[in-house]
Design an enzyme around this catalytic site. Structure first.
Site, PDB file in Angstrom:
ATOM      1  CD  GLN B  48      65.968 114.504   9.683  1.00  0.00           C
ATOM      2  OE1 GLN B  48      66.526 115.498  10.081  1.00  0.00           O
ATOM      3  NE2 GLN B  48      65.993 114.154   8.405  1.00  0.00           N
ATOM      4  CD  GLU B 287      55.716 112.083   6.095  1.00  0.00           C
ATOM      5  OE1 GLU B 287      55.131 112.765   5.247  1.00  0.00           O
ATOM      6  OE2 GLU B 287      56.378 111.070   5.812  1.00  0.00           O
TER       7      GLU B 287
END
Lengths: 160, 337
Positions: B48, B287
């Site tokens: 990420q 998310e």
């Protein structure tokens, strides 16, 4: 045991293998080429992609005894450390890598596309990498990177 | 028949553990003997971009290049705990911890520089490119390496942490403010549904993501692409097929995830609205980039075929069944499509 003569990443090997050994195990376990990743073991994900006599294949689906007198290219044969191939440079430049597990297979898929066509369209790139699954990137930046690598290859963009 | 439809969805998502649960990121910073700053932090890189963002935040705070900072992470035998790489919390929480630790390091370094340079006070001292100098008299200058040599074996180590502010909800009333900060997202999708086969194709997609301050816009775009792709798989393909507690679709030939042929290029819009409690205004987006995708796709399917799919994934068989059921209901009511 079977004796094989193979050329991996431009080096010749004479190697004795068990009959039931897969190509991926020969590359990873015997030749320590761990850039070849094992994902699904059933030919779905493309993480184990290598280029065998110019064609992109899943090394988990090929038995080692099938490749006598063949030429194999893995990610290690493209470039390592600071000495990187133009496709690897394009992937870094664009940011086409997240977790990196699919990356070796993706870059080899990109090479297979670009070896056949220096100016692939985005649809052709999407089709060419469709056998390689990626869970992180959503593919868009990978498509961008293959396009950029194509421009590096045909000289319309210069890379450092 | 091929039918087209458009759908949008918006979402807001509270990052971090929330609801009063302790949410702590620890970090340790050391000035090593070569005068380089070493950061030890347990925040995990899973692709990420945590390590990149940590280095960027540290370099910004210390006013230097990321090449002058060495980041150690993930080895739990030597790392202070920075919590999970979950809840979209690493940039906000651990980023804040690193910023705080670097600020404390700067203060300590200035005090030592004052000693070495024989100054009255630390006022007017600037930290830049691994050295400290007096803003109006640059000859008064000492490098981090000089400071490291001056300190010798007595290494400068800063341990710091960031504790996120979370408030437990009232158990009686269910009221309160369980999360902070919130992150906002919006997604728009256009689909094509084949009413005969039930196959859904994505024609175009837009995604807007509130980021606070976008620490690394290129990686945020990558997260938006990936989040969209996961949301797409979730809504159309991915099914564990759990029967009697056993996962039947336990391999990639049965559990289908999107390929490069299933996705499209996404028009991505980064919306910067700095969050005052975030490191340089940054918030987590891990998310949030997935959340509005499935509802946007299902809204688009509804817009196309006028039937609401309520069971995921919206596979072709379910869509064909839903259309058939709907046309039977219409027949009874005497309506003609």
């Amino acid at each position: 045991m079977i004796n094989l003569n193979i050329n991996v990443n431009n080096k010749d090997f004479e190697i004795s293998i068990e009959e039931d050994k897969r190509l991926i195990d020969l590359l990873r376990d015997d030749l320590k080429l761990t850039g070849v990743k094992e994902g699904c073991s059933e030919g779905e994900c493309g993480a184990c992609s290598v280029i065998l006599d110019g064609k992109l294949v899943n090394s988990c689906l090929i038995m080692a005894f099938q490749i006598n007198n063949s030429k194999i290219l893995t990610i290690e044969g493209l470039g390592q450390g600071d000495d990187l191939n133009y496709i690897q440079k394009a992937f870094i430049e664009v940011g086409a890598v997240q977790c990196g597990y699919c990356t070796p297979g993706m870059i080899l898929a990109a090479k297979a596309i670009l070896d056949a066509n220096q100016n692939p369209s985005r649809d052709e790139i999407r089709e060419g990498i469709s056998g390689n699954l990626c869970r992180c990137t959503g593919y868009e930046k990978i498509v961008d990177a293959v396009e950029l690598a194509g421009r590096y290859l045909n000289g319309s963009e210069i890379y450092r | 028949m091929i039918k087209r439809g458009k759908g949008i969805a918006i979402s807001y998502y509270g990052t971090g553990y929330g609801n009063g649960y302790p949410d702590v990121s620890n970090t340790k910073i050391k000035l090593n003997k070569e005068g380089k700053v070493e950061i030890f932090v347990g925040g995990t890189e899973v692709g990420q971009g945590a390590k990149t963002v940590f280095l960027q935040i540290a370099a910004e705070t210390l006013n230097t290049s990321i090449d002058d900072i060495i980041l150690f992470s993930e080895d739990t035998s030597i790392m202070p705990d920075a919590g999970t790489a979950a809840a979209s919390r690493q940039t906000y929480n651990t980023g804040n911890a690193i910023k705080k630790a670097c600020e404390e390091l700067s203060i300590k370094l200035k005090l030592i520089a004052k000693e070495i340079l024989n100054l009255n006070t630390t006022e007017g001292l600037i930290v830049s490119n691994s050295s400290i100098y007096l803003s109006f008299y640059e000859e008064k200058k000492v490098s981090f390496l000089d400071i490291a040599k001056y300190l010798g074996e007595n290494l400068l180590i800063i341990e710091s942490n960031f504790i996120a502010q979370t408030v437990e909800m009232d158990l009686e009333t269910g009221q309160g403010a369980p999360y902070w900060p919130y992150t906002f997202s919006a997604c728009e999708v256009e689909v094509e549904v084949n009413t005969l086969t039930g196959v859904v194709n994505i024609l175009s997609a837009k995604f807007a993501q509130d980021t606070g301050k976008a620490v690394n816009p290129n990686m945020i775009e990558g997260q938006m692409d990936g989040g969209f792709c996961m949301g797409l798989g979730f809504s159309l393909f991915e099914d564990l097929n759990i029967i009697n507690g056993r996962i039947k679709n336990d391999k990639l030939s049965k559990y289908l995830i999107p390929t490069s042929m299933d996705t499209v290029d996404i028009e991505k819009i980064i919306i910067e609205d700095p969050e005052f409690t975030g490191p340089y205004g940054a918030k987590g987006i891990g998310e949030p980039v997935t959340i509005p995708v499935a509802p946007a796709i299902l809204n688009a399917i509804y817009d196309a075929i006028n039937v609401r799919i309520t069971d995921l994934p919206a596979t072709p068989d379910k869509i064909v069944m839903a259309i058939k059921k709907d046309s039977k209901a219409e027949d009874k009511n005497g309506k003609i499509d």
